[in-house]
Enzyme design. Structure first.
Site, PDB file in Angstrom:
ATOM      1  N   CYS A  70       2.191  -1.374   1.555  1.00  0.00           N
ATOM      2  CA  CYS A  70       1.614  -0.006   1.031  1.00  0.00           C
ATOM      3  C   CYS A  70       0.526  -0.281   0.038  1.00  0.00           C
ATOM      4  CB  CYS A  70       2.753   1.014   0.577  1.00  0.00           C
ATOM      5  SG  CYS A  70       2.383   2.547   0.657  1.00  0.00           S
ATOM      6  N   CYS A  73       2.002   2.360  -3.054  1.00  0.00           N
ATOM      7  CA  CYS A  73       2.969   1.704  -3.666  1.00  0.00           C
ATOM      8  C   CYS A  73       2.329   1.424  -5.814  1.00  0.00           C
ATOM      9  CB  CYS A  73       3.959   0.704  -3.471  1.00  0.00           C
ATOM     10  SG  CYS A  73       5.102   1.937  -2.094  1.00  0.00           S
ATOM     11  N   HIS A 116       9.271   3.905  -2.435  1.00  0.00           N
ATOM     12  CA  HIS A 116       8.541   3.815  -1.036  1.00  0.00           C
ATOM     13  C   HIS A 116       9.541   4.650  -0.406  1.00  0.00           C
ATOM     14  CE1 HIS A 116       5.657   2.324   2.244  1.00  0.00           C
ATOM     15  NE2 HIS A 116       6.618   2.439   2.888  1.00  0.00           N
ATOM     16  N   ASN A 156       2.112  16.183   6.113  1.00  0.00           N
ATOM     17  CA  ASN A 156       2.859  15.523   7.316  1.00  0.00           C
ATOM     18  C   ASN A 156       3.865  14.353   6.539  1.00  0.00           C
ATOM     19  OD1 ASN A 156       0.696  17.084   8.238  1.00  0.00           O
ATOM     20  ND2 ASN A 156      -0.299  15.191   8.086  1.00  0.00           N
ATOM     21  N   HIS A 167       5.284   6.464   2.449  1.00  0.00           N
ATOM     22  CA  HIS A 167       5.407   6.534   1.422  1.00  0.00           C
ATOM     23  C   HIS A 167       4.834   7.957   1.270  1.00  0.00           C
ATOM     24  CE1 HIS A 167       5.155   4.889  -2.427  1.00  0.00           C
ATOM     25  NE2 HIS A 167       4.770   6.418  -3.128  1.00  0.00           N
ATOM     26  N   HIS A 169       4.263  10.948   0.355  1.00  0.00           N
ATOM     27  CA  HIS A 169       2.528  11.548  -0.487  1.00  0.00           C
ATOM     28  C   HIS A 169       2.475  13.413   0.598  1.00  0.00           C
ATOM     29  CE1 HIS A 169       1.215   9.846   3.319  1.00  0.00           C
ATOM     30  NE2 HIS A 169       0.130   9.980   3.838  1.00  0.00           N
TER      31      HIS A 169
END
Length: 346
Positions: A70, A73, A116, A156, A167, A169
């Site tokens: 990811c 992270c 995460h 979203n 993750h 965000h």
């Protein structure tokens, strides 16, 4: 709140937001990155008058990488991502694959937590308050940039929504135009002001609070309600009681109360369908344009909705919605509000 601004290897800005003034975050980005090439352009639909962004370079953006790869992270030895620091609280950086860039605006990513495996709904109130402070800071700075007409903060969540990174965000867009949705609201509000002398946003909020059947949650400084003509099966609008044009104008009491109210709403959404997986949603801050006559009458509010209509069915924008923008809702707004009241925290 402490803000630390530095640069990534390709020149993009990254900002760390911390509650601890002693936090040291200026870690160098050692990746061999070249400057990103963007081809964004804004075109105007000649029939509708809407602005459409063409961003063909985004076809190659990162898509659903495994958790151990990811890019949001914190970086570790042997694995460098978009955040060079080994830890962070809240971080904002310029998107590597922006829809808007240069003369066409700016796109930023905001990471709510380094964890995460969690979600915004699982944050504590202190972290949610820090996210609100970061949203506000970005709104103030981006609004002051030449050519920016509107700042949009949103999240979203869920594969059903179309996220490309799992993750926790969100994103922050600085548009070089007033978005079509806001343009329509401004026109309706202006017509109401001309006809009655009143503010339509204030009257809608007052009517929902007085009528009550669609109110989901009412606090001292905020009210959340399902709109009378909701487009989505479960859609909630969250308004501060004291009207503000954007996040920078939100008063202290409303700012202090927001984390508790918003976290409660998100947690109710996760309890809606009795599923073990989190409810997919879009969370969207509606803010006034940065300037212009309509700014004075606009009312900051947050819209939260899910594309899930039952535990095992999704709401698709099919022929009537996509083709004609004529929404058909499968759930009565009053029933949706009742369900969201039923799943309140005990």
């Amino acid at each position: 709140m402490k803000r630390t601004s530095t640069r990534l290897a390709d020149g993009r800005e990254i900002l760390y937001y911390d509650t601890d003034d002693a936090a040291a975050r200026a870690v160098p980005d050692t990746r061999p990155l070249e400057a990103s090439a963007t081809t964004s352009e804004v075109r105007r639909d000649p029939l509708l008058g809407d602005a459409v962004v063409i961003a063909s370079h985004r076809q190659g953006r990162t898509y659903l990488p495994p958790a151990d790869a990811c890019p949001l992270c914190p970086s570790t030895e042997g694995r460098a991502g978009e955040v060079p620091a080994p830890d962070y609280e809240v971080v904002v950086f310029e998107n590597r694959f922006p829809s808007l860039a240069g003369d066409t605006g700016r796109c930023e990513v905001i990471c709510f937590t380094p964890d995460h495996r969690t979600s915004f709904a699982q944050l504590d109130e202190e972290r949610a308050a820090l996210v609100l402070a970061a949203w506000t800071d970005r709104t103030a700075e981006l609004s002051a940039r030449e050519g920016v007409r509107q700042v949009y903060c949103f999240e979203n969540r869920g594969a059903e929504i179309g996220v490309t990174l799992s993750h926790p965000h969100g994103q922050i867009y600085a548009f070089p135009f007033v978005t079509p949705r806001t343009t329509r609201m401004l026109a309706t509000v202006a017509a109401h002001r001309a006809a009655t002398g009143g503010n339509l946003f204030e009257e809608v909020l007052a009517a929902e609070r007085a009528e009550g059947t669609r109110v989901v949650l009412e606090a001292e400084h905020w009210t959340a309600f399902v709109p009378y003509a909701a487009r989505w099966p479960y859609e909630v609008h969250l308004y501060p009681h004291r009207r503000a044009a954007d996040l920078t104008a939100l008063d202290g009491p409303a700012r202090d109360e927001f984390p508790r109210v918003y976290l409660e709403l998100l947690r109710r959404f996760d309890r809606l369908f009795g599923r073990p997986d989190p409810t997919p949603y879009v969370s969207a801050w509606h803010q006034a344009p940065t300037s212009g006559e309509g700014r004075a009458d606009f009312a900051l509010h947050l819209e939260l909705f899910t594309v899930r209509r039952t535990a095992d069915k999704l709401k698709y924008l099919a022929g009537t919605e996509s083709g004609m923008e004529a929404y058909m809702n499968d759930v009565r707004p009053e029933d949706a509000a009742a369900r969201l009241r039923e799943v309140a925290s005990r």
